[in-house]
Design an enzyme around this catalytic site. Sequence first.
Site, PDB file in Angstrom:
ATOM      1  N   VAL A 224      -1.221 -36.405  -1.882  1.00 61.32           N
ATOM      2  CA  VAL A 224      -0.182 -35.420  -2.158  1.00 61.32           C
ATOM      3  C   VAL A 224       0.955 -36.015  -2.981  1.00 61.32           C
ATOM      4  O   VAL A 224       1.877 -35.314  -3.355  1.00 61.32           O
ATOM      5  CB  VAL A 224       0.396 -34.816  -0.851  1.00 61.32           C
ATOM      6  CG1 VAL A 224      -0.680 -34.081  -0.086  1.00 61.32           C
ATOM      7  CG2 VAL A 224       1.046 -35.885   0.013  1.00 61.32           C
TER       8      VAL A 224
ATOM      9  N   ILE B 287       4.317 -44.404  -5.203  1.00 63.25           N
ATOM     10  CA  ILE B 287       3.497 -44.947  -6.288  1.00 63.25           C
ATOM     11  C   ILE B 287       4.144 -46.175  -6.917  1.00 63.25           C
ATOM     12  O   ILE B 287       3.456 -47.142  -7.270  1.00 63.25           O
ATOM     13  CB  ILE B 287       3.208 -43.844  -7.324  1.00 63.25           C
ATOM     14  CG1 ILE B 287       2.192 -42.857  -6.716  1.00 63.25           C
ATOM     15  CG2 ILE B 287       2.684 -44.414  -8.627  1.00 63.25           C
ATOM     16  CD1 ILE B 287       1.881 -41.650  -7.575  1.00 63.25           C
TER      17      ILE B 287
ATOM     18  N   GLY C  42     -10.244 -46.062  -1.818  1.00 66.40           N
ATOM     19  CA  GLY C  42     -10.044 -45.552  -3.177  1.00 66.40           C
ATOM     20  C   GLY C  42      -8.699 -44.854  -3.250  1.00 66.40           C
ATOM     21  O   GLY C  42      -7.661 -45.445  -2.970  1.00 66.40           O
TER      22      GLY C  42
ATOM     23  N   ALA D  60       4.692 -37.022  -7.571  1.00 64.69           N
ATOM     24  CA  ALA D  60       5.884 -37.311  -8.361  1.00 64.69           C
ATOM     25  C   ALA D  60       6.073 -38.824  -8.460  1.00 64.69           C
ATOM     26  O   ALA D  60       5.720 -39.571  -7.547  1.00 64.69           O
ATOM     27  CB  ALA D  60       7.120 -36.672  -7.728  1.00 64.69           C
TER      28      ALA D  60
ATOM     29  N   LYS E 134       9.286 -35.311 -15.801  1.00 61.25           N
ATOM     30  CA  LYS E 134      10.298 -35.343 -14.742  1.00 61.25           C
ATOM     31  C   LYS E 134      11.481 -36.183 -15.219  1.00 61.25           C
ATOM     32  O   LYS E 134      11.330 -37.369 -15.509  1.00 61.25           O
ATOM     33  CB  LYS E 134       9.703 -35.945 -13.461  1.00 61.25           C
ATOM     34  CG  LYS E 134      10.728 -36.183 -12.355  1.00 61.25           C
ATOM     35  CD  LYS E 134      10.089 -36.876 -11.157  1.00 61.25           C
ATOM     36  CE  LYS E 134      11.130 -37.257 -10.115  1.00 61.25           C
ATOM     37  NZ  LYS E 134      10.547 -37.971  -8.967  1.00 61.25           N
TER      38      LYS E 134
ATOM     39  N   SER F  90     -15.354 -44.462   0.887  1.00 60.24           N
ATOM     40  CA  SER F  90     -16.330 -43.478   1.322  1.00 60.24           C
ATOM     41  C   SER F  90     -15.890 -42.093   0.879  1.00 60.24           C
ATOM     42  O   SER F  90     -14.774 -41.659   1.173  1.00 60.24           O
ATOM     43  CB  SER F  90     -16.480 -43.498   2.850  1.00 60.24           C
ATOM     44  OG  SER F  90     -17.268 -42.415   3.277  1.00 60.24           O
TER      45      SER F  90
ATOM     46  N   LEU G  14      -0.168 -47.242   1.418  1.00 56.26           N
ATOM     47  CA  LEU G  14       0.156 -46.816   2.775  1.00 56.26           C
ATOM     48  C   LEU G  14      -0.276 -47.809   3.834  1.00 56.26           C
ATOM     49  O   LEU G  14       0.266 -47.814   4.946  1.00 56.26           O
ATOM     50  CB  LEU G  14      -0.488 -45.456   3.065  1.00 56.26           C
ATOM     51  CG  LEU G  14      -0.110 -44.309   2.124  1.00 56.26           C
ATOM     52  CD1 LEU G  14      -0.861 -43.038   2.503  1.00 56.26           C
ATOM     53  CD2 LEU G  14       1.389 -44.063   2.148  1.00 56.26           C
TER      54      LEU G  14
END
Length: 511
Positions: A58, A357, A23, A61, A89, A50, A344
Amino acid sequence: MTEHQHDDQDIGRNIRRIVIVGGGTAGWMSAAYLARKLRHLPIAITVVDSSAIGTVGVGEATVPAIRDFFEAVELGEPEVLAATEGTIKYGIRFVDWAGAGKSFFHPFGLYGVPARDVAFHHYWLKLRAAGHEHPLSHYCLATQLAERSLFLPPPDRVVNDLGVFNFAVHFDASKFAAMLRRLSMANGVAHIDARIDHVERDGGHGRVVAVTTADGGRIEGDLWIDCSGFRSLLLGEAMAVPYRDWRRWLPCDRAIALPCRAAGPHKPMTTATARAAGWQWLIPLQHRVGNGHVYCSEFISDDEAETVLRENVEGEVLAEPNRLRFTTGHRERFWEGNVVGIGLSSGFLEPLESTSIVLIQSGLERLVKLFPDRGMDPRLAKTYNQQSVLEFERIRDFLVLHYAANKRLGERFWDAMRTMELPGTLQGRLDAWRAGGEFVRHEWDTFQDPSWLSMYAGFGDLPARHSPLADQFSTAELTDTFDRMRAAIGATLQHAEPHAAFLARNRSRAA
């Protein structure tokens, strides 16, 4: 065979089940995006994660491309800002990278106006050599909005390049993932909360067939999206795709994140402050400030790094530190068999320019454009992998520039970064810039000319001369034109509202 029979046979080969493993931001971005883009096809989408396994969470931005993602999944920006405690931003301020007490800004906008096919920066270089003292930042609307803590939405139509700017958002990553989870499930995505115990592959192609969960469940799929984070459960572990290590160029390998209370209102920007063995981020949200220390463990211990961070947060700490270990680089292949790594699981470039992102987003966009059937034509994966690697390499070069151009003399970490051998593609860009103020453009560049210009100027790495073509105008003519540019930006700022007032108005409207 009739045309109708041929269509039926093709449909029989279509993807019917997509399973997203993991997730978090990557998993729920994938679910929300695929649910919208594939909504007219009979494809079941399932997220398996899970609640017992934490997410990194974290990455708070973004870059302006996030606005395209909001549009793609049919989320309004006001809605996102309200639900995620978000802020605006306009770019990133770099503090102490060019030497103690010096700072510069990387904006989401253009500088000045070109003339007679000559880029603005050549005219600026000409005036600078003649003693003109106004910095480059005075000719960028995005920078001026950020510095003055103002908000102004980009116009639909602009008169010239002075009006071209954009914005991104800061948000609470866990709140954003929760928002996307609700949206995805409303759009028909199934969610299974379970820990995966085993990955089942077929004996022929080696593709993933199913996963079994700790509670004895079995989930089958045709296309698998690996969003399992650094573990890379499918792409790395099950498919055994090797990892390409980039620590020789980007040696920071650890981070500590620590939220705190805000001491006061913040400007609409991310701040990256250089430290002795890395750098510290500051990301302002409506309800707190996100802080983190990214560092190289070869030059500082974990305890020392945490002390540095705690000594440099502005308010009461709100949570226990979140410690991360990572290796910059990427999987040699992002798509292997019927597994595509998103986020990742496929690679990591440290958060210096908020690219995590956008890499999730571009990976999803690429997948939809190259969407396979169950035959998994390897030529699709080959194209996807080539494009993904190029995108990672382009961002890598931009990040490396931040380190290589530093002016922090006499510190072991920064001295080593300044003297390292650069990737050939980055050296080529630097050579063209230093020789003639020219920008080299590559396919799959994420950062365009204004971004590179902000770095070069910020670090004082400027060409020895301006282009001879800039001599089409006299110094007096340029001085007058530059005065008018600054005045035009000043006039535009009169139409902006305070960033804090915009956020308050947005909150009350969403309530």
